[in-house]
Design a protein around this motif. Structure first.
Motif, PDB file in Angstrom:
ATOM      1  N   ARG A   1       0.826  -1.201   0.000  1.00  0.00           N
ATOM      2  CA  ARG A   1       0.000   0.000   0.000  1.00  0.00           C
ATOM      3  C   ARG A   1       0.867   1.261   0.000  1.00  0.00           C
ATOM      4  O   ARG A   1       0.503   2.263  -0.607  1.00  0.00           O
ATOM      5  CB  ARG A   1      -0.947   0.002   1.206  1.00  0.00           C
ATOM      6  CG  ARG A   1      -2.048   1.046   1.050  1.00  0.00           C
ATOM      7  CD  ARG A   1      -2.994   1.099   2.212  1.00  0.00           C
ATOM      8  NE  ARG A   1      -4.025   2.095   1.969  1.00  0.00           N
ATOM      9  CZ  ARG A   1      -4.723   2.689   2.923  1.00  0.00           C
ATOM     10  NH1 ARG A   1      -4.505   2.385   4.196  1.00  0.00           N
ATOM     11  NH2 ARG A   1      -5.642   3.588   2.616  1.00  0.00           N
TER      12      ARG A   1
ATOM     13  N   GLU B   1      -0.017   3.837  -2.848  1.00  0.00           N
ATOM     14  CA  GLU B   1      -0.535   5.161  -2.476  1.00  0.00           C
ATOM     15  C   GLU B   1       0.416   6.258  -2.959  1.00  0.00           C
ATOM     16  O   GLU B   1      -0.026   7.331  -3.392  1.00  0.00           O
ATOM     17  CB  GLU B   1      -0.726   5.257  -0.965  1.00  0.00           C
ATOM     18  CG  GLU B   1      -1.855   4.406  -0.397  1.00  0.00           C
ATOM     19  CD  GLU B   1      -3.236   4.954  -0.687  1.00  0.00           C
ATOM     20  OE1 GLU B   1      -3.354   5.999  -1.367  1.00  0.00           O
ATOM     21  OE2 GLU B   1      -4.220   4.342  -0.229  1.00  0.00           O
TER      22      GLU B   1
ATOM     23  N   HIS C   1      -8.401   9.041   0.548  1.00  0.00           N
ATOM     24  CA  HIS C   1      -7.542   8.212  -0.289  1.00  0.00           C
ATOM     25  C   HIS C   1      -8.267   7.727  -1.543  1.00  0.00           C
ATOM     26  O   HIS C   1      -7.638   7.551  -2.600  1.00  0.00           O
ATOM     27  CB  HIS C   1      -6.997   7.040   0.518  1.00  0.00           C
ATOM     28  CG  HIS C   1      -5.982   7.458   1.539  1.00  0.00           C
ATOM     29  ND1 HIS C   1      -4.686   7.773   1.200  1.00  0.00           N
ATOM     30  CD2 HIS C   1      -6.074   7.650   2.883  1.00  0.00           C
ATOM     31  CE1 HIS C   1      -4.018   8.129   2.286  1.00  0.00           C
ATOM     32  NE2 HIS C   1      -4.841   8.070   3.321  1.00  0.00           N
TER      33      HIS C   1
ATOM     34  N   ARG D   1      -6.956   8.089  -5.498  1.00  0.00           N
ATOM     35  CA  ARG D   1      -6.762   6.969  -6.415  1.00  0.00           C
ATOM     36  C   ARG D   1      -7.666   7.075  -7.632  1.00  0.00           C
ATOM     37  O   ARG D   1      -7.295   6.673  -8.733  1.00  0.00           O
ATOM     38  CB  ARG D   1      -6.956   5.635  -5.685  1.00  0.00           C
ATOM     39  CG  ARG D   1      -8.367   5.239  -5.347  1.00  0.00           C
ATOM     40  CD  ARG D   1      -8.367   3.776  -4.888  1.00  0.00           C
ATOM     41  NE  ARG D   1      -9.698   3.268  -4.630  1.00  0.00           N
ATOM     42  CZ  ARG D   1     -10.191   3.052  -3.420  1.00  0.00           C
ATOM     43  NH1 ARG D   1      -9.460   3.318  -2.341  1.00  0.00           N
ATOM     44  NH2 ARG D   1     -11.403   2.572  -3.264  1.00  0.00           N
TER      45      ARG D   1
ATOM     46  N   LEU E   1      -5.733  -0.787  -5.161  1.00  0.00           N
ATOM     47  CA  LEU E   1      -5.864  -0.002  -3.935  1.00  0.00           C
ATOM     48  C   LEU E   1      -7.226  -0.220  -3.280  1.00  0.00           C
ATOM     49  O   LEU E   1      -7.330  -0.159  -2.048  1.00  0.00           O
ATOM     50  CB  LEU E   1      -5.655   1.486  -4.226  1.00  0.00           C
ATOM     51  CG  LEU E   1      -4.194   1.944  -4.232  1.00  0.00           C
ATOM     52  CD1 LEU E   1      -4.088   3.390  -4.691  1.00  0.00           C
ATOM     53  CD2 LEU E   1      -3.563   1.778  -2.854  1.00  0.00           C
TER      54      LEU E   1
ATOM     55  N   GLY F   1       2.889  10.738   0.064  1.00  0.00           N
ATOM     56  CA  GLY F   1       1.965   9.607   0.147  1.00  0.00           C
ATOM     57  C   GLY F   1       2.618   8.384   0.756  1.00  0.00           C
ATOM     58  O   GLY F   1       2.018   7.695   1.597  1.00  0.00           O
TER      59      GLY F   1
END
Length: 232
Positions: free
Chosen positions: A101, A105, A151, A155, A167, A214
């Motif tokens: 992640r 991210e 988030h 994305r 994600l 991020g």
């Protein structure tokens, strides 16, 4: 134990209404998924087709298909000759989740900064303002919901369907980790500060800074999670 005294199956409250014709499998899948993500169906819980079908008042066929889909998503695990259980999450699983992640991210923030989608920065700042207002309230659940929105906006703005899909799966896995890191002392404030760095990098159209912000945000979340798991 009488029928009236028998405990309700945890998934019952997640099927909001009787599924419409042709959507039974999707409705059952959604109900089971949400029950797992919320922790109502804990890791290693048996998912018995007959019990679930009776609880949701559907046939076993859509339940069987729903369990297959959840297994494909990694939320359930089929065992040889014994049926299906909610997938457990080991320390190694959690570490692997945060590692992947962190990079995804970071990539999402980089792409969002590169594309400069109109409306993204105002939307992020709106969510950020709500989170800052909640930071001192101790409402970790509300903070977690807004964090998911924050988030998700990034994305989606990245404009990469594969990245969005991966994600999304990572987000589901993180939801299973209770409590949310926003329940840990001081994390609401530091998390909001890290969000602000991401927003400013995206607003400036600086892909390198956005990616680093991020990734740093995810690294800090991982370190907090593991320090608490280790009893620090």
């Amino acid at each position: 134990m009488s029928v009236e005294d028998k405990p309700l199956h945890p998934v019952r409250g997640y099927l909001r209404s009787k599924p419409s014709r042709g959507r039974t499998t999707e409705a059952v899948t959604d109900a089971l998924r949400e029950a797992i993500l919320d922790g109502a169906l804990a890791p290693s819980t048996w998912l018995r087709e007959d019990e679930i079908a009776a609880t949701l008042d559907v046939s076993r066929t859509p339940v069987r298909e729903a369990l297959r889909r959840l297994a494909d998503e990694g939320l359930a695990h089929k065992t040889a000759h014994h049926g299906t259980v909610v997938s457990p999450m080991s320390m190694e699983d959690i570490l692997a989740l945060y590692v992947i992640r962190e990079n995804l991210e970071g990539l999402a923030a980089r792409l969002a900064a590169t594309r400069g989608e109109p409306g993204l920065v105002p939307a992020l700042r709106k969510v950020q303002a709500r989170m800052e207002a909640l930071a001192d309230t101790g409402d970790a659940a509300a903070l977690s919901r807004h964090n998911i929105t924050f988030h998700r906006l990034i994305r989606e703005a990245a404009g990469n369907l594969y990245l969005e899909r991966f994600l999304g799966q990572a987000e589901q896995a993180v939801r299973r980790l209770a409590p949310t890191t926003f329940a840990f002392p001081g994390r609401a404030v530091t998390g909001c500060a890290e969000h602000a760095e991401i927003i400013e990098a995206i607003a400036a159209g600086d892909p390198d800074a956005a990616e680093e912000a991020g990734k740093r945000h995810m690294r800090n979340a991982r370190e907090i999670r593991f320090s608490k798991m280790m009893g620090a």
